[in-house]
Scaffold this active site. Sequence first.
Site, PDB file in Angstrom:
ATOM      1  N   ASP A  62       0.873  -1.178   0.000  1.00  0.00           N
ATOM      2  CA  ASP A  62       0.000   0.000   0.000  1.00  0.00           C
ATOM      3  C   ASP A  62       0.910   1.228   0.000  1.00  0.00           C
ATOM      4  O   ASP A  62       2.127   1.102   0.098  1.00  0.00           O
ATOM      5  CB  ASP A  62      -0.959  -0.030   1.183  1.00  0.00           C
ATOM      6  CG  ASP A  62      -0.249   0.078   2.510  1.00  0.00           C
ATOM      7  OD1 ASP A  62       0.991   0.201   2.515  1.00  0.00           O
ATOM      8  OD2 ASP A  62      -0.914   0.040   3.548  1.00  0.00           O
ATOM      9  N   SER A  63       0.334   2.414  -0.105  1.00  0.00           N
ATOM     10  CA  SER A  63       1.158   3.612  -0.290  1.00  0.00           C
ATOM     11  C   SER A  63       1.638   4.213   1.010  1.00  0.00           C
ATOM     12  O   SER A  63       2.480   5.088   1.023  1.00  0.00           O
ATOM     13  CB  SER A  63       0.330   4.663  -1.015  1.00  0.00           C
ATOM     14  OG  SER A  63      -0.703   5.108  -0.157  1.00  0.00           O
ATOM     15  N   GLY A  64       1.087   3.759   2.116  1.00  0.00           N
ATOM     16  CA  GLY A  64       1.379   4.389   3.399  1.00  0.00           C
ATOM     17  C   GLY A  64       0.352   5.456   3.740  1.00  0.00           C
ATOM     18  O   GLY A  64       0.239   5.872   4.889  1.00  0.00           O
ATOM     19  N   GLY A  65      -0.400   5.885   2.745  1.00  0.00           N
ATOM     20  CA  GLY A  65      -1.384   6.951   2.956  1.00  0.00           C
ATOM     21  C   GLY A  65      -2.380   6.618   4.051  1.00  0.00           C
ATOM     22  O   GLY A  65      -2.585   7.403   4.969  1.00  0.00           O
ATOM     23  N   PHE A  66      -2.952   5.438   3.986  1.00  0.00           N
ATOM     24  CA  PHE A  66      -3.985   5.074   4.956  1.00  0.00           C
ATOM     25  C   PHE A  66      -3.452   5.139   6.387  1.00  0.00           C
ATOM     26  O   PHE A  66      -4.111   5.683   7.275  1.00  0.00           O
ATOM     27  CB  PHE A  66      -4.539   3.675   4.649  1.00  0.00           C
ATOM     28  CG  PHE A  66      -5.633   3.256   5.578  1.00  0.00           C
ATOM     29  CD1 PHE A  66      -6.920   3.773   5.439  1.00  0.00           C
ATOM     30  CD2 PHE A  66      -5.394   2.371   6.628  1.00  0.00           C
ATOM     31  CE1 PHE A  66      -7.937   3.411   6.313  1.00  0.00           C
ATOM     32  CE2 PHE A  66      -6.402   1.998   7.501  1.00  0.00           C
ATOM     33  CZ  PHE A  66      -7.670   2.521   7.336  1.00  0.00           C
ATOM     34  N   ASP A  72      -2.419   8.622  -1.721  1.00  0.00           N
ATOM     35  CA  ASP A  72      -3.670   9.372  -1.784  1.00  0.00           C
ATOM     36  C   ASP A  72      -4.062   9.825  -0.392  1.00  0.00           C
ATOM     37  O   ASP A  72      -3.475   9.385   0.595  1.00  0.00           O
ATOM     38  CB  ASP A  72      -4.794   8.477  -2.346  1.00  0.00           C
ATOM     39  CG  ASP A  72      -5.067   7.288  -1.453  1.00  0.00           C
ATOM     40  OD1 ASP A  72      -4.142   6.866  -0.712  1.00  0.00           O
ATOM     41  OD2 ASP A  72      -6.186   6.759  -1.473  1.00  0.00           O
ATOM     42  N   GLN A 121     -11.193   8.009  -4.981  1.00  0.00           N
ATOM     43  CA  GLN A 121     -11.706   8.510  -3.704  1.00  0.00           C
ATOM     44  C   GLN A 121     -12.962   9.330  -3.975  1.00  0.00           C
ATOM     45  O   GLN A 121     -13.372   9.485  -5.113  1.00  0.00           O
ATOM     46  CB  GLN A 121     -10.641   9.356  -3.005  1.00  0.00           C
ATOM     47  CG  GLN A 121      -9.433   8.564  -2.493  1.00  0.00           C
ATOM     48  CD  GLN A 121      -9.721   7.712  -1.264  1.00  0.00           C
ATOM     49  OE1 GLN A 121     -10.818   7.740  -0.697  1.00  0.00           O
ATOM     50  NE2 GLN A 121      -8.738   6.936  -0.829  1.00  0.00           N
ATOM     51  N   GLY A 145     -10.994   4.320   0.498  1.00  0.00           N
ATOM     52  CA  GLY A 145     -11.833   5.125   1.373  1.00  0.00           C
ATOM     53  C   GLY A 145     -13.170   4.505   1.705  1.00  0.00           C
ATOM     54  O   GLY A 145     -14.091   5.194   2.141  1.00  0.00           O
ATOM     55  N   ASP A 163      -8.429  -7.283  -0.041  1.00  0.00           N
ATOM     56  CA  ASP A 163      -7.522  -7.541   1.078  1.00  0.00           C
ATOM     57  C   ASP A 163      -8.264  -7.165   2.339  1.00  0.00           C
ATOM     58  O   ASP A 163      -9.132  -6.283   2.314  1.00  0.00           O
ATOM     59  CB  ASP A 163      -6.251  -6.683   0.989  1.00  0.00           C
ATOM     60  CG  ASP A 163      -6.480  -5.273   1.520  1.00  0.00           C
ATOM     61  OD1 ASP A 163      -7.096  -4.471   0.802  1.00  0.00           O
ATOM     62  OD2 ASP A 163      -6.096  -4.996   2.669  1.00  0.00           O
ATOM     63  N   CYS A 175     -12.946 -29.274   5.704  1.00  0.00           N
ATOM     64  CA  CYS A 175     -11.902 -28.300   5.350  1.00  0.00           C
ATOM     65  C   CYS A 175     -10.561 -29.020   5.221  1.00  0.00           C
ATOM     66  O   CYS A 175     -10.230 -29.898   6.008  1.00  0.00           O
ATOM     67  CB  CYS A 175     -11.817 -27.211   6.421  1.00  0.00           C
ATOM     68  SG  CYS A 175     -10.460 -26.054   6.152  1.00  0.00           S
ATOM     69  N   CYS A 198      -7.546 -27.564   5.324  1.00  0.00           N
ATOM     70  CA  CYS A 198      -6.424 -26.752   5.810  1.00  0.00           C
ATOM     71  C   CYS A 198      -5.571 -27.558   6.798  1.00  0.00           C
ATOM     72  O   CYS A 198      -6.020 -28.569   7.330  1.00  0.00           O
ATOM     73  CB  CYS A 198      -6.940 -25.457   6.456  1.00  0.00           C
ATOM     74  SG  CYS A 198      -7.329 -25.615   8.210  1.00  0.00           S
ATOM     75  N   CYS A 240      -7.360 -28.168  10.258  1.00  0.00           N
ATOM     76  CA  CYS A 240      -8.511 -29.082  10.242  1.00  0.00           C
ATOM     77  C   CYS A 240      -8.109 -30.519   9.916  1.00  0.00           C
ATOM     78  O   CYS A 240      -8.774 -31.459  10.344  1.00  0.00           O
ATOM     79  CB  CYS A 240      -9.565 -28.589   9.258  1.00  0.00           C
ATOM     80  SG  CYS A 240     -10.363 -27.075   9.825  1.00  0.00           S
ATOM     81  N   HIS A 262      -6.367 -21.566   9.383  1.00  0.00           N
ATOM     82  CA  HIS A 262      -7.690 -22.013   8.918  1.00  0.00           C
ATOM     83  C   HIS A 262      -8.442 -20.860   8.244  1.00  0.00           C
ATOM     84  O   HIS A 262      -8.990 -21.020   7.154  1.00  0.00           O
ATOM     85  CB  HIS A 262      -8.536 -22.576  10.069  1.00  0.00           C
ATOM     86  CG  HIS A 262      -9.970 -22.723   9.662  1.00  0.00           C
ATOM     87  ND1 HIS A 262     -10.412 -23.786   8.907  1.00  0.00           N
ATOM     88  CD2 HIS A 262     -11.032 -21.891   9.817  1.00  0.00           C
ATOM     89  CE1 HIS A 262     -11.700 -23.600   8.620  1.00  0.00           C
ATOM     90  NE2 HIS A 262     -12.096 -22.463   9.175  1.00  0.00           N
TER      91      HIS A 262
HETATM   92 ZN   LIG Z   1      -9.617 -25.576   8.272  1.00  0.00          ZN
END
Ligand SMILES: [Zn+2]
Length: 379
Positions: A92-96, A146, A197, A224, A274, A312, A314, A317, A343
């Site tokens: 990310d840009s660091g802006g947030f 931004d 934005q 945003g 994300d 599942c 994973c 599990c 998980h």
């Molecule tokens: Zn799992």
Amino acid sequence: MSKKYTLLKKDGNARRGQFETPHGTIQTPVFMNVGTIAVIKGAVSTMDLKEIGCQVELSNTYHLHLRPTDKVVSKLGGLHKFMNWDRPILTDSGGFQVFSLAKMRKIKEEGVYFNSHIDGRKIFMGPEESMQIQSNLASTIAMAFDECIENPAPRDYVERSVARTTRWLERCKNEMDRLNSLPGTINKEQMLFGINQGGVYEDIRIKHAKEIAKMDLDGYAIGGLAVGETHEEMYKVINAVVPHLPEDKPIYLMGVGTPSNILEAVERGVDFFDCVLPARNGRHGNVFCKEGKLNLMNAKYELDTRPIDEGCECPACKSYTRAYIRHLFKAKEMLAMRLCVLHNLYFYNKLMEDIRDAIDGGYFKEFKEEKLRSWEGRS
Ligand SMILES: [Zn+2]
């Protein structure tokens, strides 16, 4: 430059695509797994990430700039070498973070003056600095710098801020072109995504989307959102913005969200996601399952010999019971967090895989409705 995003299929407005990068091809829609300071919180390694089907890792520019610093990461060969990850990384840009964590910030045309949230020292970050830091980190995809506007914000402030964000985007693009042409740059093919934005004002959002669409960037993000507005407001903004972004570029909805939010946004044409939610929830024993979310701290799991989520695949599990993981939480053992984070990340990555299959097969709408029904009120 050659074509990077290929739209393979549309099912309604849902898009099935692939995005070619210097670090491999990303199948979209995709969920990017958030490793803030080049690690997923909860003792999860990059080897684990491969096992749970993660395609893209996301790291935070602001945090890495402060510690260990981007100069150190650059000397060590960039983020890929540093964290031993050969697949795509988005920074990310660091802006947030500048706008949400930093103290005493002052926004000027040139950039933002603020104090570090770690030791209070004065820092300046503008579009050029953000690009330089991300170039040092050598991520696959860099995000434009931004201003992330608070919600709600007055209309005239939002208009002025968005106009500045557009000017900053032009500076980001020029600086990235310059950095990519320097002999010492680690990733000379670093890509740039611009960010839309405009708060919850649809007309400002649309005007801005049209402006940045002309700039021929590698991808476009909707920023945003998920900052306090309702889900309905968020979906309205996505509906308004997506038709004005180029169809031959990926669209990234930043920081979103729950499994239901993701299904709704995919249906509206979003390709990249994300969110810290799966890892953060996992560290507190909240796990995502076929029938919704459950909390393993709950007394009723004391003698439960089922896995977190039956069926599942994973690593947690396949090997452990709810009763055992609950015991680990009670005893404050680190393995408890690790298993639940693994998980939850697997759950998100598998959800995206199933979404891609559903779009490929032309049954996305049915898939979405069935998932929402099964999670009803619990996710
Ligand atoms: Zn799992």
